[in-house]
Design an enzyme around this catalytic site. Structure first.
Site, mmCIF file in Angstrom:
data_model
loop_
_atom_site.group_PDB
_atom_site.id
_atom_site.type_symbol
_atom_site.label_atom_id
_atom_site.label_comp_id
_atom_site.label_asym_id
_atom_site.label_seq_id
_atom_site.Cartn_x
_atom_site.Cartn_y
_atom_site.Cartn_z
ATOM 1 C CG ASP A 88 -17.748 -52.316 8.854
ATOM 2 O OD1 ASP A 88 -18.671 -52.345 8.785
ATOM 3 O OD2 ASP A 88 -16.765 -51.367 8.893
ATOM 4 C CD GLU A 107 -12.720 -55.822 0.068
ATOM 5 O OE1 GLU A 107 -11.618 -55.505 1.277
ATOM 6 O OE2 GLU A 107 -12.791 -54.681 0.313
HETATM 7 C C1 PRP Z 1 -11.410 -51.462 4.615
HETATM 8 C C2 PRP Z 1 -11.626 -52.914 3.455
HETATM 9 C C3 PRP Z 1 -12.520 -53.133 2.854
HETATM 10 C C4 PRP Z 1 -12.880 -51.787 3.674
HETATM 11 C C5 PRP Z 1 -14.880 -52.595 3.453
HETATM 12 O O1 PRP Z 1 -10.725 -51.127 3.504
HETATM 13 O O2 PRP Z 1 -9.664 -53.158 3.346
HETATM 14 O O3 PRP Z 1 -11.880 -52.435 1.567
HETATM 15 O O4 PRP Z 1 -12.903 -51.135 3.973
HETATM 16 O O5 PRP Z 1 -14.993 -51.361 4.734
HETATM 17 P P1 PRP Z 1 -17.153 -51.144 3.547
HETATM 18 O O6 PRP Z 1 -17.498 -52.387 3.700
HETATM 19 O O7 PRP Z 1 -17.374 -50.229 4.839
HETATM 20 O O8 PRP Z 1 -16.760 -50.428 2.993
HETATM 21 P P2 PRP Z 1 -9.795 -49.717 3.698
HETATM 22 O O9 PRP Z 1 -10.972 -48.625 3.201
HETATM 23 O O10 PRP Z 1 -9.723 -49.119 5.582
HETATM 24 O O11 PRP Z 1 -8.172 -50.015 2.982
HETATM 25 P P3 PRP Z 1 -7.390 -50.811 3.644
HETATM 26 O O12 PRP Z 1 -7.941 -52.531 3.117
HETATM 27 O O13 PRP Z 1 -5.964 -50.116 2.370
HETATM 28 O O14 PRP Z 1 -6.776 -50.655 4.940
#
Ligand code: PRP
Length: 178
Positions: free
Chosen positions: A103, A99
């Protein structure tokens, strides 16, 4: 860049490169030549995974998943599913989930449970950036590049409205006050 936002440097490309090399060495030591299936969660992980894989002193296969998360654009609802059919079979494999950022933890928590349901033999996690203060579910991360408590981060795969993913460093987006 919009006039309403500026980018403040957080991690230089050199710092990221050095830490990725350390993580790769640690993962290699822990797995002693055993093959890993690296699975990157798109889109954000594509740069980190490609650098990590090239530095990894262990045989590996590489795949990706696209997960859909429902909720407001800046907040995950925790309702997550595979956005397209999975192109690999995790059954019996040692999977290292890669990852860019963890978050709330909702995305990774869902995916780890999914991998176990599919019969993965072992599942490990590697995140370049961990934001533990925002966690909504308890989550153990095996390998973490950097803990960065707050700030909206972009670069090295991370985006703001699909921009800035290609920046070689990581920056905090600072929004102008009205
Ligand atoms: C981001 C990141 C993780 C996720 C983490 O992806 O790449 O996959 O958010 O967030 P969380 O811990 O709150 O679940 P995003 O949904 O922004 O998509 P992307 O990777 O395509 O930008």
């Amino acid at each position: 860049m919009s006039a309403r936002e500026t980018l403040e440097p957080v991690l230089t490309p050199e710092r990221i490169r050095a830490r990725v090399a350390e993580l790769a060495a640690e993962i290699g030591r822990d797995h002693q030549g055993r093959e890993l299936l690296l699975v990157g969660i798109l889109k954000g992980a594509f740069i980190f995974l490609s650098d990590l894989a090239r530095a990894l002193p262990a045989p590996c296969r590489i795949d990706f998943v696209r997960l859909a998360s429902y909720g407001a654009s800046d907040q995950s609802s925790g309702r997550i599913e595979l956005k397209s059919p999975c192109t690999f079979d995790p059954a019996g494999k040692t999977v290292l989930v890669v990852e860019d950022i963890v978050d709330t933890g909702l995305t990774l928590d869902w995916f780890l449970r999914w991998l176990k349901e599919q019969g993965a033999a072992a599942v490990k996690t590697c995140a370049l950036v961990d934001k533990p203060e925002r966690r909504q579910v308890p989550l153990f991360l095996d390998y973490v590049g950097f803990q960065i408590p707050r700030g909206f981060l972009v670069g090295y795969g991370l985006d703001y409205a699909e921009r800035y993913r290609s920046l070689p460093g990581i920056y905090e987006v600072v929004f102008a006050q009205d």
